[in-house]
Structure formats: C-alpha cells, structure tokens
Design a protein around this motif. Sequence first.
Motif, PDB file in Angstrom:
ATOM      1  N   HIS A  58       2.985  11.201  -6.875  1.00 31.19           N
ATOM      2  CA  HIS A  58       2.703  12.086  -5.893  1.00 31.19           C
ATOM      3  C   HIS A  58       3.824  13.421  -6.045  1.00 31.19           C
ATOM      4  CE1 HIS A  58      -0.247   9.795  -3.357  1.00 31.19           C
ATOM      5  NE2 HIS A  58       0.571   8.813  -3.417  1.00 31.19           N
ATOM      6  N   ASP A  59       3.285  14.377  -5.671  1.00 37.32           N
ATOM      7  CA  ASP A  59       4.337  15.581  -5.668  1.00 37.32           C
ATOM      8  C   ASP A  59       5.033  15.791  -4.331  1.00 37.32           C
ATOM      9  OD1 ASP A  59       2.370  16.957  -4.259  1.00 37.32           O
ATOM     10  OD2 ASP A  59       1.766  18.248  -5.693  1.00 37.32           O
ATOM     11  N   LEU A  60       5.781  16.586  -3.941  1.00 31.39           N
ATOM     12  CA  LEU A  60       6.382  16.824  -2.697  1.00 31.39           C
ATOM     13  C   LEU A  60       5.647  17.159  -1.841  1.00 31.39           C
ATOM     14  CD1 LEU A  60       9.164  16.875  -1.289  1.00 31.39           C
ATOM     15  CD2 LEU A  60       9.533  19.347  -1.976  1.00 31.39           C
TER      16      LEU A  60
ATOM     17  N   PHE B 257       4.213  14.541   0.070  1.00 35.33           N
ATOM     18  CA  PHE B 257       4.992  14.060   1.224  1.00 35.33           C
ATOM     19  C   PHE B 257       5.115  14.560   2.563  1.00 35.33           C
ATOM     20  CE2 PHE B 257       6.133  11.727  -2.682  1.00 35.33           C
ATOM     21  CZ  PHE B 257       6.224  10.411  -2.321  1.00 35.33           C
ATOM     22  N   LEU B 258       5.200  15.748   2.028  1.00 38.11           N
ATOM     23  CA  LEU B 258       5.462  16.799   3.404  1.00 38.11           C
ATOM     24  C   LEU B 258       4.276  16.808   4.194  1.00 38.11           C
ATOM     25  CD1 LEU B 258       7.281  19.655   1.456  1.00 38.11           C
ATOM     26  CD2 LEU B 258       8.028  18.144   3.002  1.00 38.11           C
ATOM     27  N   ARG B 259       2.897  16.645   3.493  1.00 42.58           N
ATOM     28  CA  ARG B 259       1.851  16.863   4.128  1.00 42.58           C
ATOM     29  C   ARG B 259       1.547  15.471   4.962  1.00 42.58           C
ATOM     30  NH1 ARG B 259      -1.714  16.930   0.216  1.00 42.58           N
ATOM     31  NH2 ARG B 259      -1.661  19.365  -0.131  1.00 42.58           N
ATOM     32  N   SER B 260       2.061  14.309   4.760  1.00 42.56           N
ATOM     33  CA  SER B 260       1.981  12.902   5.458  1.00 42.56           C
ATOM     34  C   SER B 260       3.040  13.363   6.461  1.00 42.56           C
ATOM     35  CB  SER B 260       2.485  11.945   4.490  1.00 42.56           C
ATOM     36  OG  SER B 260       1.235  11.197   3.922  1.00 42.56           O
ATOM     37  N   LEU B 261       4.438  13.692   6.266  1.00 40.06           N
ATOM     38  CA  LEU B 261       5.007  13.833   7.319  1.00 40.06           C
ATOM     39  C   LEU B 261       4.785  14.785   8.322  1.00 40.06           C
ATOM     40  CD1 LEU B 261       8.524  14.157   5.185  1.00 40.06           C
ATOM     41  CD2 LEU B 261       7.743  12.165   6.715  1.00 40.06           C
ATOM     42  N   GLN B 262       4.182  15.749   8.066  1.00 34.88           N
ATOM     43  CA  GLN B 262       3.739  16.729   8.941  1.00 34.88           C
ATOM     44  C   GLN B 262       2.612  16.121  10.043  1.00 34.88           C
ATOM     45  OE1 GLN B 262       4.887  20.081   9.962  1.00 34.88           O
ATOM     46  NE2 GLN B 262       3.627  19.433  11.592  1.00 34.88           N
ATOM     47  N   ALA B 263       1.716  15.374   9.074  1.00 33.70           N
ATOM     48  CA  ALA B 263       0.513  14.654  10.095  1.00 33.70           C
ATOM     49  C   ALA B 263       1.285  13.669  10.888  1.00 33.70           C
ATOM     50  CB  ALA B 263      -0.456  14.004   9.096  1.00 33.70           C
ATOM     51  N   ALA B 264       2.253  12.976  10.616  1.00 36.42           N
ATOM     52  CA  ALA B 264       2.878  11.980  11.424  1.00 36.42           C
ATOM     53  C   ALA B 264       3.652  12.564  12.663  1.00 36.42           C
ATOM     54  CB  ALA B 264       3.967  11.323  10.559  1.00 36.42           C
TER      55      ALA B 264
ATOM     56  N   SER C 132       0.933  -1.148  -0.062  1.00 37.75           N
ATOM     57  CA  SER C 132       0.044  -0.107   0.079  1.00 37.75           C
ATOM     58  C   SER C 132       0.821   1.321  -0.222  1.00 37.75           C
ATOM     59  CB  SER C 132      -0.825   0.010   1.232  1.00 37.75           C
ATOM     60  OG  SER C 132      -1.640   0.896   1.375  1.00 37.75           O
ATOM     61  N   CYS C 133       0.281   2.304  -0.651  1.00 35.40           N
ATOM     62  CA  CYS C 133       1.123   3.623  -0.525  1.00 35.40           C
ATOM     63  C   CYS C 133       1.146   3.901   0.875  1.00 35.40           C
ATOM     64  CB  CYS C 133       0.073   4.665  -1.173  1.00 35.40           C
ATOM     65  SG  CYS C 133       1.004   6.400  -1.439  1.00 35.40           S
ATOM     66  N   PRO C 134       2.274   4.449   1.451  1.00 34.75           N
ATOM     67  CA  PRO C 134       2.548   4.978   2.870  1.00 34.75           C
ATOM     68  C   PRO C 134       1.851   6.273   3.106  1.00 34.75           C
ATOM     69  CG  PRO C 134       4.598   5.022   1.644  1.00 34.75           C
ATOM     70  CD  PRO C 134       3.511   4.320   0.547  1.00 34.75           C
ATOM     71  N   LEU C 135       1.348   6.949   2.095  1.00 29.23           N
ATOM     72  CA  LEU C 135       0.707   8.068   2.249  1.00 29.23           C
ATOM     73  C   LEU C 135      -0.667   8.225   2.899  1.00 29.23           C
ATOM     74  CD1 LEU C 135       2.275  10.218  -0.784  1.00 29.23           C
ATOM     75  CD2 LEU C 135       3.179  10.145   1.782  1.00 29.23           C
ATOM     76  N   ASP C 136      -1.013   9.125   3.604  1.00 29.09           N
ATOM     77  CA  ASP C 136      -2.245   9.026   4.639  1.00 29.09           C
ATOM     78  C   ASP C 136      -3.523   8.865   3.715  1.00 29.09           C
ATOM     79  OD1 ASP C 136      -0.760   8.931   6.960  1.00 29.09           O
ATOM     80  OD2 ASP C 136      -0.663  10.852   7.309  1.00 29.09           O
TER      81      ASP C 136
END
Length: 167
Positions: free
Chosen positions: A73-75, A78-85, A39-43
């Motif tokens: 996916h664009d950058l 990834f940044l949105r998922s990292l911030q949510a994490a 699965s895609c790791p993005l939320d």
Amino acid sequence: MSSTERQAAEHAGLWKADRGKAPHYTAKGFLSTGWTCFSCPLDDCDWHHDDDVSRPSAPAVLDGLMREHLASHDLVDFLRSLQAARDGIVAVRESNNRAWDVVSLHRLRAVRRGQHPTSDPVAQMLSAALVGTVEHDEVRRELTELSEGVAGAQGIASVPASARQAG
C-alpha cells in the motif's frame, strides 16, 4: 508481530466479516472451525491470511506476511483509511450529541412540569442507551419479545460489541 498487532489484525478480520466484507465468511462460523484470520486493516483491502490454530504460523512468519502486504500500500491508502475513520468518529459524536439534546429536552420539560428531571421514561431509556447501563438490556429484551411473530422484525435488537466478539 507483537500481540497487540496480532490482535489488531484479528479484529480487522472480525470487523470486515461482520460487515460482509472479505474475508467472505461469518466471523462466528469461521472461528468455530479452528482458524484465525489476519486481515489488512485498510477499509478497501480484501487481503487476509487464514491461520490454522492447530498449527499456528510462527510469529516471525505472520509478521513477515503482514509487513509484506502493508508495504504494497502507498501512503495515500493509509491516509484515506485514517480520514474515513475520522469521518466516522465525527459522525458518531454528532449523532451522540443530538441524542443527548433529546435527553436534555425531556429532562427540562419534566422540570417545567414540576417533576424530577429523570422522571421522563423516554429520557431514562435514551440516557441508559447512551451510557450503556444495565437498564438498556431491558430495552433489548423487550424489543426481542415484541418482535416475535412480526414479519421482518427478527433480530431488531442491537447486540453489544462485546457479545459479537465473544460469540
């Protein structure tokens, strides 16, 4: 795809399934049919690839599928998922700190009463829960026992992540 990347993609599939997200099946039921979900790791992404364990795809094929999807996916994704994490981790740390404040309060109250700091049963149970000691299994057992016959209380005890992943 390295074994670490493969495990991360499999973990993402299990995590999303546990939370009712795509892939739209329960992790236990789906895994018992002989499929592995990558699965895609993005939320907010529902992309996944189901791989038949009896005829697994070549690692190069899986690697190509994952890389092709991730390139879509664009950058900002990834940044949105990292911030949510990061936000989730901060919230868990703050919750943990508040719980330790309660343990400290109960321990200090016990000392003020002339008792041993760990004599308070609430502080002992909460401390055991926070550090994950075996004693917390007794709390889960009692929760399960007390919830029998109580409407809406079935499954109230938490299940350790290791048991969810193994099951």
